[in-house]
Design an enzyme around this catalytic site. Structure first.
Site, PDB file in Angstrom:
ATOM      1  N   ARG A 134       0.754  -1.236  -0.372  1.00 46.80           N
ATOM      2  CA  ARG A 134      -0.379   0.315   0.177  1.00 46.80           C
ATOM      3  C   ARG A 134       0.527   1.520  -0.084  1.00 46.80           C
ATOM      4  O   ARG A 134       0.545   2.168  -0.810  1.00 46.80           O
ATOM      5  CB  ARG A 134      -0.675   0.465   1.430  1.00 46.80           C
ATOM      6  CG  ARG A 134      -1.935   1.491   1.246  1.00 46.80           C
ATOM      7  CD  ARG A 134      -2.949   0.850   1.945  1.00 46.80           C
ATOM      8  NE  ARG A 134      -4.164   1.551   2.188  1.00 46.80           N
ATOM      9  CZ  ARG A 134      -4.485   3.260   2.976  1.00 46.80           C
ATOM     10  NH1 ARG A 134      -3.675   2.554   4.669  1.00 46.80           N
ATOM     11  NH2 ARG A 134      -4.974   3.429   2.686  1.00 46.80           N
ATOM     12  N   ASN A 171      -3.679   8.834   4.473  1.00 44.15           N
ATOM     13  CA  ASN A 171      -2.458   8.218   5.303  1.00 44.15           C
ATOM     14  C   ASN A 171      -2.468   8.616   6.159  1.00 44.15           C
ATOM     15  O   ASN A 171      -1.713   7.117   7.533  1.00 44.15           O
ATOM     16  CB  ASN A 171      -1.543   8.859   4.955  1.00 44.15           C
ATOM     17  CG  ASN A 171      -0.702   8.753   3.037  1.00 44.15           C
ATOM     18  OD1 ASN A 171      -1.316   8.004   2.247  1.00 44.15           O
ATOM     19  ND2 ASN A 171      -0.581   9.255   2.612  1.00 44.15           N
ATOM     20  N   HIS A 221      -5.638  -6.365  -2.538  1.00 47.78           N
ATOM     21  CA  HIS A 221      -7.167  -6.282  -1.069  1.00 47.78           C
ATOM     22  C   HIS A 221      -7.138  -7.167  -1.553  1.00 47.78           C
ATOM     23  O   HIS A 221      -8.314  -7.574  -0.208  1.00 47.78           O
ATOM     24  CB  HIS A 221      -7.908  -5.277  -1.203  1.00 47.78           C
ATOM     25  CG  HIS A 221      -8.466  -3.600  -1.166  1.00 47.78           C
ATOM     26  ND1 HIS A 221      -8.883  -2.863  -1.885  1.00 47.78           N
ATOM     27  CD2 HIS A 221      -7.601  -3.062  -0.987  1.00 47.78           C
ATOM     28  CE1 HIS A 221      -8.415  -1.264  -1.216  1.00 47.78           C
ATOM     29  NE2 HIS A 221      -7.172  -1.794  -1.063  1.00 47.78           N
ATOM     30  N   HIS A 257       0.897   4.780  -2.515  1.00 49.87           N
ATOM     31  CA  HIS A 257       0.357   5.734  -1.755  1.00 49.87           C
ATOM     32  C   HIS A 257       1.141   6.837  -2.318  1.00 49.87           C
ATOM     33  O   HIS A 257       1.762   7.911  -2.477  1.00 49.87           O
ATOM     34  CB  HIS A 257      -0.028   5.889  -0.524  1.00 49.87           C
ATOM     35  CG  HIS A 257      -1.466   5.684  -0.149  1.00 49.87           C
ATOM     36  ND1 HIS A 257      -2.010   6.167   0.929  1.00 49.87           N
ATOM     37  CD2 HIS A 257      -2.111   4.183  -0.588  1.00 49.87           C
ATOM     38  CE1 HIS A 257      -3.568   5.261   1.114  1.00 49.87           C
ATOM     39  NE2 HIS A 257      -3.001   4.640   0.161  1.00 49.87           N
TER      40      HIS A 257
HETATM   41  C1  HEM Z   1      -9.128   1.507  -6.325  1.00 49.81           C
HETATM   42  C2  HEM Z   1      -8.991   2.983  -4.995  1.00 49.81           C
HETATM   43  C3  HEM Z   1      -9.155   2.039  -3.342  1.00 49.81           C
HETATM   44  C4  HEM Z   1      -8.905   2.639  -2.723  1.00 49.81           C
HETATM   45  C5  HEM Z   1     -10.525   3.399  -2.394  1.00 49.81           C
HETATM   46  C6  HEM Z   1      -8.497   1.859  -1.269  1.00 49.81           C
HETATM   47  C7  HEM Z   1      -8.704   2.107   0.546  1.00 49.81           C
HETATM   48  C8  HEM Z   1      -8.235   1.769   0.749  1.00 49.81           C
HETATM   49  C9  HEM Z   1      -8.611   2.095   2.510  1.00 49.81           C
HETATM   50  C10 HEM Z   1      -9.993   2.359   2.425  1.00 49.81           C
HETATM   51  C11 HEM Z   1      -7.916   0.960   2.890  1.00 49.81           C
HETATM   52  C12 HEM Z   1      -8.096   0.698   4.677  1.00 49.81           C
HETATM   53  C13 HEM Z   1      -6.688   1.760   5.286  1.00 49.81           C
HETATM   54  C14 HEM Z   1      -7.439   2.283   7.027  1.00 49.81           C
HETATM   55  O1  HEM Z   1      -8.520   1.171   7.093  1.00 49.81           O
HETATM   56  O2  HEM Z   1      -6.268   1.690   7.486  1.00 49.81           O
HETATM   57  C15 HEM Z   1      -6.882   0.101   1.731  1.00 49.81           C
HETATM   58  C16 HEM Z   1      -5.645  -0.868   2.624  1.00 49.81           C
HETATM   59  C17 HEM Z   1      -5.362  -1.505   1.176  1.00 49.81           C
HETATM   60  N1  HEM Z   1      -5.344  -1.248   0.418  1.00 49.81           N
HETATM   61 FE1  HEM Z   1      -6.231  -0.205  -1.070  1.00 49.81          FE
HETATM   62  N2  HEM Z   1      -7.403   1.265  -1.651  1.00 49.81           N
HETATM   63  C18 HEM Z   1      -7.747   1.531  -3.515  1.00 49.81           C
HETATM   64  C19 HEM Z   1      -6.491   0.775  -3.798  1.00 49.81           C
HETATM   65  C20 HEM Z   1      -5.105   0.431  -4.028  1.00 49.81           C
HETATM   66  C21 HEM Z   1      -3.939  -0.658  -4.523  1.00 49.81           C
HETATM   67  C22 HEM Z   1      -4.101  -0.123  -6.153  1.00 49.81           C
HETATM   68  C23 HEM Z   1      -3.847  -1.159  -4.002  1.00 49.81           C
HETATM   69  C24 HEM Z   1      -2.465  -1.687  -4.444  1.00 49.81           C
HETATM   70  C25 HEM Z   1      -1.936  -2.489  -5.281  1.00 49.81           C
HETATM   71  C26 HEM Z   1      -3.969  -0.772  -2.741  1.00 49.81           C
HETATM   72  C27 HEM Z   1      -3.593  -1.691  -2.041  1.00 49.81           C
HETATM   73  C28 HEM Z   1      -3.772  -1.910   0.108  1.00 49.81           C
HETATM   74  C29 HEM Z   1      -3.568  -2.427   1.224  1.00 49.81           C
HETATM   75  C30 HEM Z   1      -2.624  -3.898   0.515  1.00 49.81           C
HETATM   76  C31 HEM Z   1      -4.262  -2.383   2.058  1.00 49.81           C
HETATM   77  C32 HEM Z   1      -4.190  -2.675   3.510  1.00 49.81           C
HETATM   78  C33 HEM Z   1      -3.019  -2.702   3.864  1.00 49.81           C
HETATM   79  C34 HEM Z   1      -2.212  -2.144   5.525  1.00 49.81           C
HETATM   80  O3  HEM Z   1      -2.849  -3.589   6.002  1.00 49.81           O
HETATM   81  O4  HEM Z   1      -1.725  -1.899   6.253  1.00 49.81           O
HETATM   82  N3  HEM Z   1      -4.924  -0.541  -2.568  1.00 49.81           N
HETATM   83  N4  HEM Z   1      -7.459   0.425   0.894  1.00 49.81           N
END
Ligand code: HEM
Ligand SMILES: *[C@@H]1O[C@H](CO)[C@@H](O)[C@H](O)[C@H]1NC(C)=O
Ligand SMILES: *[C@@H]1O[C@H](CO)[C@@H](O)[C@H](O)[C@H]1NC(C)=O
Ligand SMILES: *[C@@H]1O[C@H](CO)[C@@H](O)[C@H](O)[C@H]1NC(C)=O
Ligand SMILES: *[C@@H]1O[C@H](CO)[C@@H](O)[C@H](O)[C@H]1NC(C)=O
Ligand SMILES: *[C@@H]1O[C@H](CO)[C@@H](O)[C@H](O)[C@H]1NC(C)=O
Ligand SMILES: *[C@@H]1O[C@H](CO)[C@@H](O)[C@H](O)[C@H]1NC(C)=O
Length: 326
Positions: free
Chosen positions: A61, A93, A195, A65
């Site tokens: 992530r 973030n 995800h 970002h």
């Molecule tokens: C398509 C639009 C996207 C949205 C709206 C989005 C939104 C989010 C949100 C809201 C979270 C949870 C954050 C939290 O609660 O602290 C999250 C987690 C995450 N996102 Fe996305 N995301 C998107 C695309 C992506 C992309 C493109 C990637 C990587 C290729 C990605 C990888 C991740 C990962 C791996 C997590 C988990 C992180 C952890 O457990 O520390 N996301 N995302």
């Protein structure tokens, strides 16, 4: 005449090479300067994931970002100071992006094995992301990550606020956001497969629990217990839920969940069902039962994302400390 033409061609070739050196990343960028750099990064990433599986998701992530905010330039890593506000406190973030200590550890190890400051923090993020999904997906050499990015001397909180897609976006908003970064629908659906690992805080899913109708009943009920809506912005807001049923494994479960209306985030579920285009629905179905196709498309889209506006040539710098400009 022939000599003049030859000279012209040599000139032209040199100009092309220079343009290429300035504009393009290459998989072999550190081969000469520090052949030990890539194994060193992988070693620390592996160690960090062994200590805490979720760290693989957090590192993936972080690269995303970084890239979506003025390009993959390590800007997300800069700490705030008395006279500088960076990206860490931007809403997408804040209290959310993690893994900064692991990046520091990687940087220290890489500088040690290279005996010099040659590897950029932006490249460390790209390699750590690739290694993380490789380790959690069980493929040692998942894809060849492109290298040669340099680090920004500055960062932008407002760009982080405005350019990262929030989880309440609908299908067309998600697609326009990706389009604005030069990415298309295939990239949106493939990269959302990120995800398949990691977790989300309850604060980001309360509206999905309360207001969404495209959510499986039993799934919604279990989420209501884990993330009591009344408490979501109170004490329970920092509780977490897995983004799919196998959050420690880089697989295609994420897509199968979408088909069952078990996407965790509103934005996830937008990619499948009546909210999504026919092409998006087709891609979700395709990836759900074709792990090889998912892996190939995810890799291609990661390379595309990793190419977003890198600083190359003489632009930017190689930071000594990922948290501040030199
Ligand atoms: C398509 C639009 C996207 C949205 C709206 C989005 C939104 C989010 C949100 C809201 C979270 C949870 C954050 C939290 O609660 O602290 C999250 C987690 C995450 N996102 Fe996305 N995301 C998107 C695309 C992506 C992309 C493109 C990637 C990587 C290729 C990605 C990888 C991740 C990962 C791996 C997590 C988990 C992180 C952890 O457990 O520390 N996301 N995302
Ligand atoms: C290991 O992970 C835990 C969280 O599960 C964290 O608190 C700790 O700092 C990590 N240790 C190392 C050495 O990374
Ligand atoms: C910001 O503060 C640091 C010391 O904390 C100083 O070295 C730097 O010159 C200051 N930068 C600006 C733009 O004022
Ligand atoms: C998506 O959101 C935008 C902005 O709020 C809105 O204009 C559009 O109508 C929405 N699309 C759908 C299909 O709801
Ligand atoms: C997205 O772009 C890739 C090339 O980067 C291409 O292969 C793919 O077909 C495109 N997808 C769509 C839906 O246009
Ligand atoms: C549900 O939607 C309504 C109407 O858009 C909104 O006012 C409310 O804040 C939403 N609930 C949550 C928990 O987000
Ligand atoms: C969630 O955690 C952050 C950082 O630790 C803290 O500032 C915030 O108050 C917490 N929120 C809730 C609702 O407990």
């Amino acid at each position: 005449m022939a000599a003049a033409l030859r000279a012209l061609l040599v000139c032209f070739a040199a100009a092309l090479l220079m343009a290429a050196a300035e504009a393009q990343l290459s998989p072999n960028f550190y081969k000469k300067a520090c052949p030990k750099a890539m194994p060193a990064i992988r070693r620390i990433v592996k160690e960090a994931i062994k200590n805490e599986t979720r760290m693989g998701a957090s590192l993936l992530r972080m690269h995303f970002h970084d890239c979506f905010v003025n390009g993959c330039d390590g800007s997300i890593l800069l700490d705030d100071t008395a006279n500088f506000t960076g990206e860490k406190t931007a809403p997408p973030n804040l209290n959310s992006v993690r893994g900064f200590d692991v990046v520091d550890k990687i940087k220290a190890e890489v500088d040690k094995v290279c005996k010099d400051n040659v590897v950029s923090c932006a490249d460390i993020l790209a390699v750590a992301a690739r290694d993380s999904v490789g380790i959690l997906g069980g493929s040692k050499h998942f894809y060849r990550v492109m290298l040669g990015r340099r680090d920004a001397r500055t960062a932008s909180k407002s760009a982080a606020t405005n350019n990262l897609p929030p989880p309440f976006f609908n299908f067309s908003q998600l697609l326009s956001n990706f389009n604005s970064h030069g990415l298309n629908l295939t990239d949106l659906v493939a990269l959302s497969g990120g995800h398949t690992i990691g977790v989300s805080r309850c604060t980001n899913i309360v509206s999905r629990i309360v207001n969404d109708t495209n959510i499986q009943t039993t799934f919604a009920a279990s989420l209501r217990r884990a993330c009591p809506p009344a408490g979501a912005n109170g004490p329970a807001g920092n509780n977490t839920q897995p983004l799919d049923q196998t959050p420690a494994s880089f697989d295609t479960q994420y897509y199968r969940a979408l088909i069952q209306s078990r996407g965790l985030l509103h934005s996830d579920q937008q990619l499948f069902g009546r909210t999504a285009s026919a092409t998006s629905n087709g891609l979700v179905r395709l990836y759900s039962n074709n792990p090889k196709k998912f892996a190939t498309d995810f890799a291609a889209s990661m390379i595309k994302m990793g190419n977003l506006k890198p600083l190359t040539g003489k632009k930017g710098e190689i930071r000594k400390n990922c948290r501040r400009p030199n």
